[in-house]
Design an enzyme around this catalytic site. Structure first.
Site, PDB file in Angstrom:
ATOM      1  N   ALA A 104     -38.913 -26.699  23.621  1.00 16.51           N
ATOM      2  CA  ALA A 104     -38.387 -25.350  23.826  1.00 16.51           C
ATOM      3  C   ALA A 104     -38.830 -24.436  22.698  1.00 16.51           C
ATOM      4  CB  ALA A 104     -36.859 -25.386  23.887  1.00 16.51           C
ATOM      5  N   SER A 105     -39.044 -23.171  23.038  1.00 17.39           N
ATOM      6  CA  SER A 105     -39.436 -22.158  22.063  1.00 17.39           C
ATOM      7  C   SER A 105     -40.669 -22.640  21.308  1.00 17.39           C
ATOM      8  CB  SER A 105     -38.251 -21.844  21.136  1.00 17.39           C
ATOM      9  OG  SER A 105     -38.488 -20.649  20.419  1.00 17.39           O
ATOM     10  N   GLY A 106     -40.587 -22.779  19.970  1.00 17.85           N
ATOM     11  CA  GLY A 106     -41.736 -23.261  19.215  1.00 17.85           C
ATOM     12  C   GLY A 106     -42.182 -24.641  19.632  1.00 17.85           C
TER      13      GLY A 106
END
Length: 301
Positions: A104-106
């Site tokens: 998720a995200s990064g």
């Protein structure tokens, strides 16, 4: 009749047998850029040597990434992503990413460095966006009669100070930075996933939302549902060898130095002694652990 070389082949370690394709595996686990005391978070410095070993392993046919991260520092995420792509292009090796609990995200930015991404049915994938957070303590310290003293040079040196009332100009400056980082993140995902993405859902894709494995696949965020052993056997045959590449572990002295200089506890111990640098709980470690826990909690994990 088999040749002498064929008859003696069993004496050769499997790692050197050409008929057994090798896939080095690099684990990318933890909050990105968040360190908790003696435990280093996921960072470019921490994985660079493992990536180098993986891509230069003799006989490697591909490189696999095990990604298990809720995100964190956008800079560290992008540095890792870029190094993977540079090595993949230099060594002409395909890269496969396998999402565990979360990419998720990064963490998803890192997974996008792969040519193909796979997830478990229960993996959390997505959260494409940028988040910043903090606290406001100005009313609290006012209630307790605490006077804030801050001396700076430069009118913007103390923006977003948690002990001052929030300034709309400071927030606007932060928003500008966030939008720049967000635009780069979206461009990266579009470039790496290409026409695999369901762009009819673009607003939802880039809303910061996240999905479980099958839904992420339907949106084009991942290529399939599967785990590393099954997928790599399907691509390179039953005799494929998966070898985990471990990053170098810091020595005891390095670990102790990473904690910083010890501080003496106040006489008499008490709470101050427990929370001091030389006490039972390092406040820096506690804050880093809370930060990491908050990243996972945003995903419901």
């Amino acid at each position: 009749m088999p040749s002498l070389a064929d008859r003696l082949r069993f004496l050769v370690s499997p790692r050197f047998r050409a008929e057994h394709p090798l896939v080095p595996v690099v684990r990318m686990s933890g909050a990105i850029g968040v360190s908790t005391g003696l435990r280093q978070g996921l960072s470019f410095q921490g994985v660079a040597s493992a990536l180098e070993k993986a891509f230069t392993a003799p006989g490697a046919k591909a490189v696999a990434l095990l990604v298990n991260s809720p995100g964190g520092s956008p800079t560290q995420s992008h540095l890792i992503h870029r190094r993977i792509r540079l090595l993949a292009e230099e060594k002409k090796l395909p890269v496969y990413a396998f999402c565990e609990d979360a990419a998720a995200s990064g963490g998803y930015m890192i997974a996008c460095a792969a040519d193909e991404i796979f997830a478990d049915d229960n993996s959390i994938v997505g959260s494409i966006g940028v988040v910043s957070g903090g606290f406001g303590f100005h009313e609290l310290i006012g209630r307790w009669g605490v006077e804030r003293r801050l001396y700076t040079t430069g009118e913007n040196k103390a923006i977003l100070d948690p002990f001052k009332p929030e300034d709309p100009n400071d927030v606007a400056r932060l928003r500008t930075i966030q939008e720049r980082i967000f635009a780069g993140f979206k461009d990266l995902v579009r470039a790496r996933r290409g026409d695999k993405l369901d762009l009819t859902q673009e607003a939802e894709l880039f809303s910061g939302a996240f999905w479980a494995g099958a839904d992420a696949q339907a949106l084009g965020l991942v290529d399939g549902i599967g785990e590393i052993r099954t997928v790599m056997r399907g691509k390179l045959g039953e005799k494929v060898r998966l070898r985990l590449v471990q990053p170098p572990r810091p020595g005891l002295v390095q670990q102790l130095l990473r904690r910083g200089p010890a501080q003496e506890a106040p006489l008499g111990g008490g709470i101050g002694g427990l929370l001091g640098g030389g006490g039972l709980v390092d406040p820096r470690e506690a804050l880093a652990a809370l930060e990491e826990r908050a990243l996972w909690a945003r995903l419901g994990l």
